[in-house]
Design an enzyme around this catalytic site. Structure first.
Site, PDB file in Angstrom:
ATOM      1  N   GLU A 189      59.854  -4.674   9.270  1.00  0.00           N
ATOM      2  CA  GLU A 189      61.133  -4.640   8.554  1.00  0.00           C
ATOM      3  C   GLU A 189      61.610  -6.041   8.203  1.00  0.00           C
ATOM      4  O   GLU A 189      61.592  -6.955   9.046  1.00  0.00           O
ATOM      5  CB  GLU A 189      62.199  -3.933   9.396  1.00  0.00           C
ATOM      6  N   CYS A 239      69.950   1.852   5.500  1.00  0.00           N
ATOM      7  CA  CYS A 239      69.135   2.086   6.689  1.00  0.00           C
ATOM      8  C   CYS A 239      69.105   3.587   6.947  1.00  0.00           C
ATOM      9  O   CYS A 239      70.133   4.193   7.231  1.00  0.00           O
ATOM     10  CB  CYS A 239      69.719   1.344   7.893  1.00  0.00           C
ATOM     11  N   HIS A 274      60.469  -1.855  -0.668  1.00  0.00           N
ATOM     12  CA  HIS A 274      59.358  -1.464   0.188  1.00  0.00           C
ATOM     13  C   HIS A 274      58.033  -1.702  -0.513  1.00  0.00           C
ATOM     14  O   HIS A 274      57.917  -1.520  -1.725  1.00  0.00           O
ATOM     15  CB  HIS A 274      59.460   0.012   0.579  1.00  0.00           C
ATOM     16  N   GLY A 322      61.710   3.365   5.081  1.00  0.00           N
ATOM     17  CA  GLY A 322      60.269   3.133   4.989  1.00  0.00           C
ATOM     18  C   GLY A 322      59.474   4.426   5.016  1.00  0.00           C
ATOM     19  O   GLY A 322      58.476   4.572   4.296  1.00  0.00           O
ATOM     20  N   CYS A 334      61.445   3.270  10.712  1.00  0.00           N
ATOM     21  CA  CYS A 334      62.248   2.849   9.559  1.00  0.00           C
ATOM     22  C   CYS A 334      62.421   4.063   8.669  1.00  0.00           C
ATOM     23  O   CYS A 334      61.433   4.578   8.124  1.00  0.00           O
ATOM     24  CB  CYS A 334      61.569   1.705   8.810  1.00  0.00           C
TER      25      CYS A 334
END
Length: 276
Positions: free
Chosen positions: A209, A73, A160, A221, A218
């Site tokens: 997410e 994360c 992703h 992301g 994110c």
């Protein structure tokens, strides 16, 4: 049992942070499910445990709001760095172990951290993604809800799928997000990013997410979106790319070797306790 916690956020991507240096709670997934619902509990995008590491300054374990565990994360690890710094557990440069590998983090200003996120991986077996060819999935087509979407699939330690659109505000994310997340092309599920090119080195992004739903930001992301924009020729490598998120802005730099640096804020909102 009383659980002491710190609520922190990076660009609005908020988590409940728990000091686990004395040991991980066995019921961490259950705690994430119990404490994350907004309006009914603490409210967060999930739970992050800050644990002891024998070789790094700390280890991060991250659990989504639905209790599933993610390997990495980006916004979360900046907040872990801020927590370690505020509590005197690490200096201005530190290393944090994650399930996606060890990350080096550097304090660049008050409440601002730069993370060496490692390399963007495009090979389908690394994402993982299936059914879209054997080579890097860049600008491929994915059928979702009867429409062919242009997608670039990337791993930043987690999967992703990035789609370039004309207007991110017009994307029906609550309807599309679950269809991308649970698409058969992604055996482990996927985080879905929709990006709009605002100008040279300037992107706008919305994200769905995996395991949480739409979030304000994110970090991984944003890194994947910047890496996709470089791979598609929309942005040049080795330059700062501003990624505008619903909750703030991250600065991403993608090297010619695909190494990604992410810079952004980490903010402590409050501390508290909960009966669990």
């Amino acid at each position: 049992m009383t659980l002491e916690f710190t609520k922190m956020q990076g660009c609005g991507n908020d988590y409940i942070y728990v000091d686990c240096f004395s040991g991980m709670p066995e019921n961490a997934p259950e705690l994430a499910r119990k404490l994350s619902p907004r309006h009914f509990a603490v409210g967060a995008d999930g739970l992050i445990c800050i644990c002891k590491s024998e070789v790094a300054d700390a280890q991060m374990r991250m659990f989504n709001a639905d209790g599933s565990e993610s390997k990495m994360c980006g916004n979360g690890i900046r907040c872990v760095a801020q927590w370690l710094y505020e509590h005197g557990r690490a200096g201005e440069t530190m290393t944090v172990d994650t399930l996606a590998g060890r990350k080096t983090i550097r304090r660049v200003a008050e409440g601002q951290w730069q993370v060496d996120m490692g390399f963007a991986e495009f090979l389908p077996e690394r994402v993982p993604v299936q059914g879209l060819g054997a080579g890097p999935v860049v600008g491929a087509e994915l059928m979702v809800r009867g429409r062919a979407w242009p997608v670039t699939c990337i791993s930043m330690g987690n999967p992703h799928c990035v789609s370039v659109v004309e207007d991110v505000a017009g994307v029906d994310l609550p309807a599309l997000g679950p269809c991308f997340e649970h698409h058969s092309a992604f055996p482990e599920g996927v985080n879905a990013e929709f990006i709009q090119l605002l100008g040279p080195g300037h992107l706008k992004m919305r994200v769905w997410e995996r395991g949480t739903g739409e979030t304000f930001a994110c970090g991984t992301g944003a890194c994947a979106s910047a890496a996709a924009s470089v791979a598609l020729g929309l942005c040049p490598p080795d330059t700062d790319i501003r990624v505008e998120l619903t909750g703030g802005t991250l600065v991403i730099r993608v090297g010619g070797d695909r190494r990604v640096l992410m810079t952004g804020p980490a903010v402590t909102a409050f501390t508290g306790s909960a009966e669990v």
